[in-house]
Scaffold this motif. Structure first.
Motif, mmCIF file in Angstrom:
data_model
loop_
_atom_site.group_PDB
_atom_site.id
_atom_site.type_symbol
_atom_site.label_atom_id
_atom_site.label_comp_id
_atom_site.label_asym_id
_atom_site.label_seq_id
_atom_site.Cartn_x
_atom_site.Cartn_y
_atom_site.Cartn_z
ATOM 1 N N PHE A 142 -69.666 75.545 14.557
ATOM 2 C CA PHE A 142 -70.199 75.342 15.906
ATOM 3 C C PHE A 142 -70.919 73.994 16.005
ATOM 4 O O PHE A 142 -70.670 73.199 16.922
ATOM 5 C CB PHE A 142 -71.153 76.491 16.244
ATOM 6 C CG PHE A 142 -71.818 76.372 17.585
ATOM 7 C CD1 PHE A 142 -71.101 76.019 18.721
ATOM 8 C CD2 PHE A 142 -73.180 76.643 17.736
ATOM 9 C CE1 PHE A 142 -71.720 75.930 19.970
ATOM 10 C CE2 PHE A 142 -73.798 76.557 18.973
ATOM 11 C CZ PHE A 142 -73.065 76.194 20.087
ATOM 12 N N HIS A 143 -71.799 73.740 15.049
ATOM 13 C CA HIS A 143 -72.583 72.503 15.114
ATOM 14 C C HIS A 143 -71.682 71.269 14.973
ATOM 15 O O HIS A 143 -71.900 70.254 15.636
ATOM 16 C CB HIS A 143 -73.679 72.508 14.050
ATOM 17 C CG HIS A 143 -74.799 73.450 14.388
ATOM 18 N ND1 HIS A 143 -75.949 73.548 13.664
ATOM 19 C CD2 HIS A 143 -74.935 74.343 15.408
ATOM 20 C CE1 HIS A 143 -76.741 74.452 14.203
ATOM 21 N NE2 HIS A 143 -76.148 74.955 15.256
ATOM 22 N N THR A 144 -70.648 71.370 14.122
ATOM 23 C CA THR A 144 -69.698 70.255 14.002
ATOM 24 C C THR A 144 -69.012 70.010 15.346
ATOM 25 O O THR A 144 -68.900 68.871 15.803
ATOM 26 C CB THR A 144 -68.638 70.573 12.930
ATOM 27 O OG1 THR A 144 -69.310 70.754 11.685
ATOM 28 C CG2 THR A 144 -67.624 69.443 12.800
ATOM 29 N N GLU A 145 -68.596 71.112 15.999
ATOM 30 C CA GLU A 145 -67.878 70.980 17.276
ATOM 31 C C GLU A 145 -68.730 70.315 18.356
ATOM 32 O O GLU A 145 -68.233 69.504 19.133
ATOM 33 C CB GLU A 145 -67.403 72.361 17.749
ATOM 34 C CG GLU A 145 -66.616 72.295 19.060
ATOM 35 C CD GLU A 145 -66.075 73.653 19.503
ATOM 36 O OE1 GLU A 145 -65.899 74.541 18.651
ATOM 37 O OE2 GLU A 145 -65.839 73.810 20.718
ATOM 38 N N ILE A 146 -70.027 70.663 18.414
ATOM 39 C CA ILE A 146 -70.854 70.092 19.492
ATOM 40 C C ILE A 146 -71.613 68.848 19.038
ATOM 41 O O ILE A 146 -72.419 68.297 19.790
ATOM 42 C CB ILE A 146 -71.834 71.134 20.084
ATOM 43 C CG1 ILE A 146 -72.824 71.637 19.024
ATOM 44 C CG2 ILE A 146 -71.064 72.301 20.696
ATOM 45 C CD1 ILE A 146 -73.923 72.527 19.606
ATOM 46 N N GLY A 147 -71.342 68.414 17.790
ATOM 47 C CA GLY A 147 -71.913 67.140 17.348
ATOM 48 C C GLY A 147 -73.355 67.195 16.886
ATOM 49 O O GLY A 147 -74.063 66.196 16.932
ATOM 50 N N ILE A 148 -73.817 68.389 16.455
ATOM 51 C CA ILE A 148 -75.155 68.493 15.868
ATOM 52 C C ILE A 148 -75.020 68.287 14.368
ATOM 53 O O ILE A 148 -74.185 68.918 13.718
ATOM 54 C CB ILE A 148 -75.792 69.880 16.131
ATOM 55 C CG1 ILE A 148 -76.128 70.050 17.607
ATOM 56 C CG2 ILE A 148 -77.044 70.062 15.281
ATOM 57 C CD1 ILE A 148 -76.780 71.384 17.927
ATOM 58 N N ASP A 149 -75.852 67.417 13.832
ATOM 59 C CA ASP A 149 -75.800 67.100 12.409
ATOM 60 C C ASP A 149 -76.872 67.930 11.693
ATOM 61 O O ASP A 149 -77.984 67.455 11.470
ATOM 62 C CB ASP A 149 -76.054 65.595 12.232
ATOM 63 C CG ASP A 149 -75.961 65.180 10.778
ATOM 64 O OD1 ASP A 149 -75.300 65.896 10.008
ATOM 65 O OD2 ASP A 149 -76.561 64.150 10.428
ATOM 66 N N SER A 150 -76.544 69.179 11.344
ATOM 67 C CA SER A 150 -77.547 70.032 10.692
ATOM 68 C C SER A 150 -77.121 70.319 9.260
ATOM 69 O O SER A 150 -75.943 70.412 8.954
ATOM 70 C CB SER A 150 -77.693 71.350 11.465
ATOM 71 O OG SER A 150 -76.526 72.134 11.376
ATOM 72 N N ILE A 200 -67.590 81.152 19.767
ATOM 73 C CA ILE A 200 -66.347 81.873 19.491
ATOM 74 C C ILE A 200 -65.413 80.864 18.806
ATOM 75 O O ILE A 200 -65.281 79.731 19.290
ATOM 76 C CB ILE A 200 -65.678 82.361 20.802
ATOM 77 C CG1 ILE A 200 -66.623 83.225 21.637
ATOM 78 C CG2 ILE A 200 -64.371 83.098 20.487
ATOM 79 C CD1 ILE A 200 -66.791 84.631 21.157
ATOM 80 N N ARG A 201 -64.766 81.264 17.717
ATOM 81 C CA ARG A 201 -63.857 80.334 17.030
ATOM 82 C C ARG A 201 -62.772 79.841 17.986
ATOM 83 O O ARG A 201 -62.215 80.635 18.761
ATOM 84 C CB ARG A 201 -63.209 81.005 15.815
ATOM 85 C CG ARG A 201 -64.171 81.175 14.645
ATOM 86 C CD ARG A 201 -63.485 81.874 13.486
ATOM 87 N NE ARG A 201 -62.289 81.143 13.075
ATOM 88 C CZ ARG A 201 -61.278 81.696 12.414
ATOM 89 N NH1 ARG A 201 -61.307 82.977 12.111
ATOM 90 N NH2 ARG A 201 -60.244 80.964 12.068
ATOM 91 N N PRO A 202 -62.465 78.539 17.943
ATOM 92 C CA PRO A 202 -61.507 77.957 18.892
ATOM 93 C C PRO A 202 -60.193 78.735 18.984
ATOM 94 O O PRO A 202 -59.658 78.920 20.073
ATOM 95 C CB PRO A 202 -61.273 76.543 18.338
ATOM 96 C CG PRO A 202 -62.525 76.217 17.594
ATOM 97 C CD PRO A 202 -63.029 77.517 17.038
ATOM 98 N N ARG A 246 -59.709 84.668 25.489
ATOM 99 C CA ARG A 246 -59.280 86.067 25.477
ATOM 100 C C ARG A 246 -60.386 86.966 26.027
ATOM 101 O O ARG A 246 -60.350 88.189 25.863
ATOM 102 C CB ARG A 246 -58.951 86.519 24.046
ATOM 103 C CG ARG A 246 -57.846 85.728 23.391
ATOM 104 C CD ARG A 246 -57.538 86.276 22.000
ATOM 105 N NE ARG A 246 -56.713 85.370 21.232
ATOM 106 C CZ ARG A 246 -56.350 85.578 19.972
ATOM 107 N NH1 ARG A 246 -56.730 86.672 19.343
ATOM 108 N NH2 ARG A 246 -55.595 84.699 19.335
ATOM 109 N N GLY A 247 -61.428 86.342 26.584
ATOM 110 C CA GLY A 247 -62.503 87.135 27.169
ATOM 111 C C GLY A 247 -63.524 87.645 26.171
ATOM 112 O O GLY A 247 -64.368 88.485 26.517
ATOM 113 N N MET A 248 -63.473 87.157 24.922
ATOM 114 C CA MET A 248 -64.408 87.687 23.918
ATOM 115 C C MET A 248 -65.854 87.262 24.179
ATOM 116 O O MET A 248 -66.787 88.007 23.899
ATOM 117 C CB MET A 248 -63.968 87.253 22.528
ATOM 118 C CG MET A 248 -62.595 87.807 22.170
ATOM 119 S SD MET A 248 -62.102 87.422 20.468
ATOM 120 C CE MET A 248 -62.977 88.711 19.590
ATOM 121 N N GLY A 249 -66.018 86.038 24.720
ATOM 122 C CA GLY A 249 -67.371 85.582 25.048
ATOM 123 C C GLY A 249 -67.988 86.449 26.125
ATOM 124 O O GLY A 249 -69.124 86.906 26.011
#
Lengths: 148, 148
Positions: free
Chosen positions: B22-30, B86-88, B93-96
């Motif tokens: 998740f953090h990689t996807e949104i560009g957070i460097d944690s 949610i994994r890409p 599929r409405g899981m969120g």
């Protein structure tokens, strides 16, 4: 800070009076029973928040209510200033800023990582108070809420 | 909801992997140490928040992290959705939305008064997800923060 006192159950009556004045001033229509129910856990030591009286404990001139939440980003507790009120007659003397400084110092010493608040974007005076005290606006984000 | 599991200490490894994605996807460097320190209290039953795995517990496809704060306005606990992922590969599929419905039901039954989140004002897809699930934007307010 000498003029900041953690409020306990014995302070409920004074606090409710100040809170009633605050809510009247900003146009919130709250009733005393609801307000007592909302502050009682915080006066009783709940981990979810605390309230400090500003000024002499027996004759406080205001209060600051801080709630606590957890921040995954900061890896620790984040405080949120839910209400800050200074009686109109004693405003413009720096008491709000002094109370903020005291709270910031106290929370930092307790290991709280950040302190936030939501400000009315048209309320310039309040925004200036917080900017002077090193609070920065989080631009480009909006809160969305669902009542349960 | 069958596909929502309250995460405990034994789920830390799976959760950290999802959070890293998740953090990689949104560009957070944690870093992993910081993330473990941030989630550990919530997995251990802290009153300040909880994390649910989405999907099969042994092979979760996402998670939702909710922190708790106190609201003087609502006179009770308010939940804040701190992270929802949610994994890409299994999106759309409405899981969120299904996870949100399950969390709303569970928190309402536990007496939580409201559920909020901060949304990027340019992120239309996320705003639509929450609008569909009856979250309303709080117009005209902005968060200000001071790091301690």
């Amino acid at each position: 800070m000498r003029s900041l006192h953690l409020a306990g159950p014995e302070d409920a009556e004074k606090l409710l009076k100040l809170q009633s004045d605050f809510h009247t001033e900003i146009g919130i229509d709250s009733d005393a029973d609801h307000r007592l129910q909302a502050i009682a856990p915080l006066l009783d030591g709940s981990p979810h928040g605390a309230i400090w009286l500003i000024g002499p404990r027996r004759a406080p001139v205001g209060y600051i209510a801080v709630t606590f939440t957890w921040s995954l980003e900061f890896g620790g507790l984040e405080g949120v200033i839910d209400e800050l009120f200074i009686r109109p007659k004693v405003r413009k003397r720096g008491m709000g800023g002094e109370a903020l400084s005291g709270i910031v110092k106290s929370l930092a010493e307790a290991g709280v990582r950040a302190l936030s608040l939501e400000v009315d974007m048209t309320d310039d005076a309040t925004q200036r108070l917080y900017r002077r005290n090193h609070f920065l606006p989080r631009e480009g984000y909006q809160t969305m809420t669902r009542l349960l």
